[in-house]
Scaffold this motif. Structure first.
Motif, mmCIF file in Angstrom:
data_model
loop_
_atom_site.group_PDB
_atom_site.id
_atom_site.type_symbol
_atom_site.label_atom_id
_atom_site.label_comp_id
_atom_site.label_asym_id
_atom_site.label_seq_id
_atom_site.Cartn_x
_atom_site.Cartn_y
_atom_site.Cartn_z
ATOM 1 N N GLU A 103 0.939 -1.251 -0.002
ATOM 2 C CA GLU A 103 -0.057 0.076 -0.043
ATOM 3 C C GLU A 103 0.750 1.136 -0.044
ATOM 4 O O GLU A 103 0.524 2.218 -0.721
ATOM 5 N N LEU A 104 1.910 0.949 0.676
ATOM 6 C CA LEU A 104 2.793 2.434 0.729
ATOM 7 C C LEU A 104 3.943 2.380 -0.689
ATOM 8 O O LEU A 104 4.706 3.364 -0.633
ATOM 9 N N GLY A 105 3.837 1.294 -1.460
ATOM 10 C CA GLY A 105 4.668 1.287 -2.686
ATOM 11 C C GLY A 105 6.158 1.178 -2.159
ATOM 12 O O GLY A 105 7.111 1.456 -2.922
ATOM 13 N N THR A 106 6.410 0.448 -1.070
ATOM 14 C CA THR A 106 7.681 0.057 -0.722
ATOM 15 C C THR A 106 8.069 -1.511 -0.604
ATOM 16 O O THR A 106 8.946 -1.857 -0.085
ATOM 17 N N SER A 107 7.332 -2.100 -1.619
ATOM 18 C CA SER A 107 7.590 -3.690 -1.707
ATOM 19 C C SER A 107 8.767 -3.836 -2.135
ATOM 20 O O SER A 107 9.110 -3.143 -3.170
ATOM 21 N N ALA A 108 9.350 -4.888 -2.051
ATOM 22 C CA ALA A 108 10.617 -5.443 -2.624
ATOM 23 C C ALA A 108 10.552 -6.193 -3.955
ATOM 24 O O ALA A 108 11.356 -6.205 -4.667
ATOM 25 N N GLY A 109 9.195 -6.517 -4.135
ATOM 26 C CA GLY A 109 9.109 -7.328 -5.308
ATOM 27 C C GLY A 109 9.731 -8.778 -5.376
ATOM 28 O O GLY A 109 9.847 -9.432 -6.428
ATOM 29 N N ASP A 110 9.906 -9.162 -4.260
ATOM 30 C CA ASP A 110 10.714 -10.400 -4.207
ATOM 31 C C ASP A 110 9.578 -11.756 -3.948
ATOM 32 O O ASP A 110 8.526 -11.336 -4.213
ATOM 33 N N ALA A 111 10.074 -12.994 -3.706
ATOM 34 C CA ALA A 111 9.187 -13.937 -3.610
ATOM 35 C C ALA A 111 8.561 -13.911 -2.427
ATOM 36 O O ALA A 111 7.041 -14.391 -2.498
ATOM 37 N N ALA A 112 8.711 -13.137 -1.321
ATOM 38 C CA ALA A 112 7.721 -12.974 -0.340
ATOM 39 C C ALA A 112 6.547 -12.144 -0.531
ATOM 40 O O ALA A 112 5.379 -12.249 -0.396
ATOM 41 N N ASP A 113 6.797 -11.215 -1.425
ATOM 42 C CA ASP A 113 5.987 -10.016 -1.850
ATOM 43 C C ASP A 113 4.900 -10.872 -2.794
ATOM 44 O O ASP A 113 3.750 -10.692 -2.957
ATOM 45 N N HIS A 114 5.586 -11.883 -3.644
ATOM 46 C CA HIS A 114 4.762 -12.547 -4.565
ATOM 47 C C HIS A 114 3.753 -13.548 -3.954
ATOM 48 O O HIS A 114 2.622 -13.832 -4.326
ATOM 49 N N VAL A 115 4.019 -13.801 -2.589
ATOM 50 C CA VAL A 115 2.769 -14.599 -1.665
ATOM 51 C C VAL A 115 1.640 -13.691 -1.513
ATOM 52 O O VAL A 115 0.492 -14.367 -1.549
ATOM 53 N N LEU A 116 1.812 -12.674 -1.403
ATOM 54 C CA LEU A 116 0.655 -11.522 -1.206
ATOM 55 C C LEU A 116 -0.213 -11.766 -2.647
ATOM 56 O O LEU A 116 -1.363 -11.601 -2.485
ATOM 57 N N ASP A 117 0.505 -11.527 -3.768
ATOM 58 C CA ASP A 117 -0.437 -11.857 -5.129
ATOM 59 C C ASP A 117 -0.810 -13.056 -5.008
ATOM 60 O O ASP A 117 -1.996 -13.228 -5.533
ATOM 61 N N PHE A 118 -0.431 -14.264 -4.615
ATOM 62 C CA PHE A 118 -0.870 -15.496 -4.692
ATOM 63 C C PHE A 118 -1.786 -15.819 -3.859
ATOM 64 O O PHE A 118 -3.001 -16.260 -4.391
ATOM 65 N N LEU A 119 -1.855 -15.225 -2.658
ATOM 66 C CA LEU A 119 -3.026 -15.428 -1.747
ATOM 67 C C LEU A 119 -4.392 -14.631 -2.183
ATOM 68 O O LEU A 119 -5.424 -14.949 -1.989
ATOM 69 N N ASN A 120 -4.063 -13.891 -3.109
ATOM 70 C CA ASN A 120 -5.190 -12.947 -3.667
ATOM 71 C C ASN A 120 -5.650 -13.260 -5.010
ATOM 72 O O ASN A 120 -6.468 -12.729 -5.660
ATOM 73 N N SER A 121 -4.924 -14.268 -5.626
ATOM 74 C CA SER A 121 -5.369 -14.712 -6.858
ATOM 75 C C SER A 121 -6.624 -15.407 -6.947
ATOM 76 O O SER A 121 -7.061 -16.148 -6.029
ATOM 77 N N GLU A 122 -7.112 -15.604 -7.975
ATOM 78 C CA GLU A 122 -8.424 -16.337 -8.170
ATOM 79 C C GLU A 122 -8.075 -17.656 -7.777
ATOM 80 O O GLU A 122 -8.893 -18.433 -7.241
ATOM 81 N N ALA A 123 -6.921 -18.495 -8.278
ATOM 82 C CA ALA A 123 -6.811 -19.805 -7.639
ATOM 83 C C ALA A 123 -6.930 -20.095 -6.456
ATOM 84 O O ALA A 123 -7.631 -21.026 -5.829
ATOM 85 N N PHE A 124 -6.227 -19.214 -5.392
ATOM 86 C CA PHE A 124 -6.042 -19.343 -3.663
ATOM 87 C C PHE A 124 -7.329 -19.120 -3.424
ATOM 88 O O PHE A 124 -8.012 -19.856 -2.671
ATOM 89 N N ILE A 125 -7.812 -17.827 -3.890
ATOM 90 C CA ILE A 125 -9.426 -17.613 -3.384
ATOM 91 C C ILE A 125 -10.322 -18.749 -3.459
ATOM 92 O O ILE A 125 -11.048 -19.207 -2.616
ATOM 93 N N ALA A 126 -10.439 -19.371 -4.510
ATOM 94 C CA ALA A 126 -11.175 -20.458 -4.985
ATOM 95 C C ALA A 126 -10.768 -21.826 -4.077
ATOM 96 O O ALA A 126 -11.752 -22.439 -3.809
ATOM 97 N N PHE A 127 -9.606 -21.736 -3.839
ATOM 98 C CA PHE A 127 -9.094 -23.004 -3.055
ATOM 99 C C PHE A 127 -9.474 -22.766 -1.587
ATOM 100 O O PHE A 127 -10.060 -23.663 -0.950
ATOM 101 N N ALA A 128 -9.532 -21.716 -1.253
ATOM 102 C CA ALA A 128 -9.877 -21.420 0.077
ATOM 103 C C ALA A 128 -11.474 -21.394 0.449
ATOM 104 O O ALA A 128 -11.969 -21.892 1.296
ATOM 105 N N ARG A 129 -12.160 -21.055 -0.610
ATOM 106 C CA ARG A 129 -13.544 -21.140 -0.354
ATOM 107 C C ARG A 129 -13.896 -22.570 -0.652
ATOM 108 O O ARG A 129 -14.880 -23.163 0.280
#
Length: 251
Positions: A103-129
């Protein structure tokens, strides 16, 4: 790119989630290369902040590796200690706030940050549901956490008014962890006894309904490694009904 393991059986996990009282441990949740990439980042990370709400102290200080970035504030960290006589939720651990950094625009853009994208992806949201049977899940927030020897999070229930939290989750990235090093996720019954618990297990997902009273036990002084994870909540965009009284701040 972070990916779910192709070996997961969502229907079987859904049955186990329900049978377990809406608590579930999922080993091997990510594809092996995804889990290794995230673990590599967290093990090498130096941009942690120590967050403290313990013994009447409330602070969050940036670190340079394992010490305060500002040497004049190191004593604040050295003196931080849980008040064992207090019934309040207390904690000491290191954090890297993935959602806040995005939100602050200070992400490193590494694999840890990619987890946030993954958790909000259609694939993971569908899996969680599918696993929870709850179509209210719309998004996830996330922070990376590092528990070093002495770090702890006492009992709390994850309720935070206005956050619309439905389920808590822990993605574990501690390789070769031993249960006697502490850092175990434990769940309490109404009688105060431990009902259930899981030791950190590499590439495992722990999932549980909110509110659930739980804690992270103190990491032992003799632990040979740091407890590494990415944690947060699966949330709804729609206001959810009233929950139990909040016992912890929004961390």
């Amino acid at each position: 790119m972070i990916r779910l393991s192709p070996d997961l059986d969502a229907a079987a996990l859904a049955r186990a989630f329900e049978a377990g009282g809406k608590r579930l441990h999922v080993p091997g949740v990510l594809a092996t290369d995804s889990a290794d990439a995230v673990a590599d980042v967290l093990e090498a990370e130096t941009r942690w902040k120590t967050t403290v709400a313990a013994g009447g102290a409330f602070l969050e200080l940036p670190l340079n590796g394992r010490v305060a970035e500002d040497p004049t504030k190191q004593s604040w960290l050295d003196e931080a200690a849980v008040d064992g006589s207090s019934p309040l939720t207390q904690y000491i651990f290191d954090t890297r706030r993935l959602t806040a950094d995005r939100e602050l625009g200070t992400s490193a853009g590494d694999a840890a940050d990619h987890v946030l994208d993954f958790l909000n992806s259609e694939a993971f949201i569908a899996f969680a549901r599918a696993v929870t049977g709850d179509d209210r899940i719309d998004l996830a927030d996330a922070q990376a956490s590092r528990y070093r020897p002495g770090h702890v999070l006492t009992a709390h229930n994850d309720v935070s008014p206005g956050k619309n939290r439905l389920y808590g989750y822990v993605l574990n990235f501690s390789r070769h962890w031993r249960a006697d090093w502490g850092g175990n996720l434990v769940f309490y019954g109404d009688d105060g006894h431990i009902q259930h618990g899981w030791a950190p297990a590499f590439n495992a997902l722990n999932l549980f309904v909110v509110p659930t009273r739980h804690a992270v036990t103190q990491v032992a002084s003799f632990a040979a490694k740091d407890r590494l994870s990415i944690v947060g909540w699966l949330r709804s965009n729609t206001k959810i009904g009233p929950q139990a009284r909040s016992e912890t701040r929004s961390y």
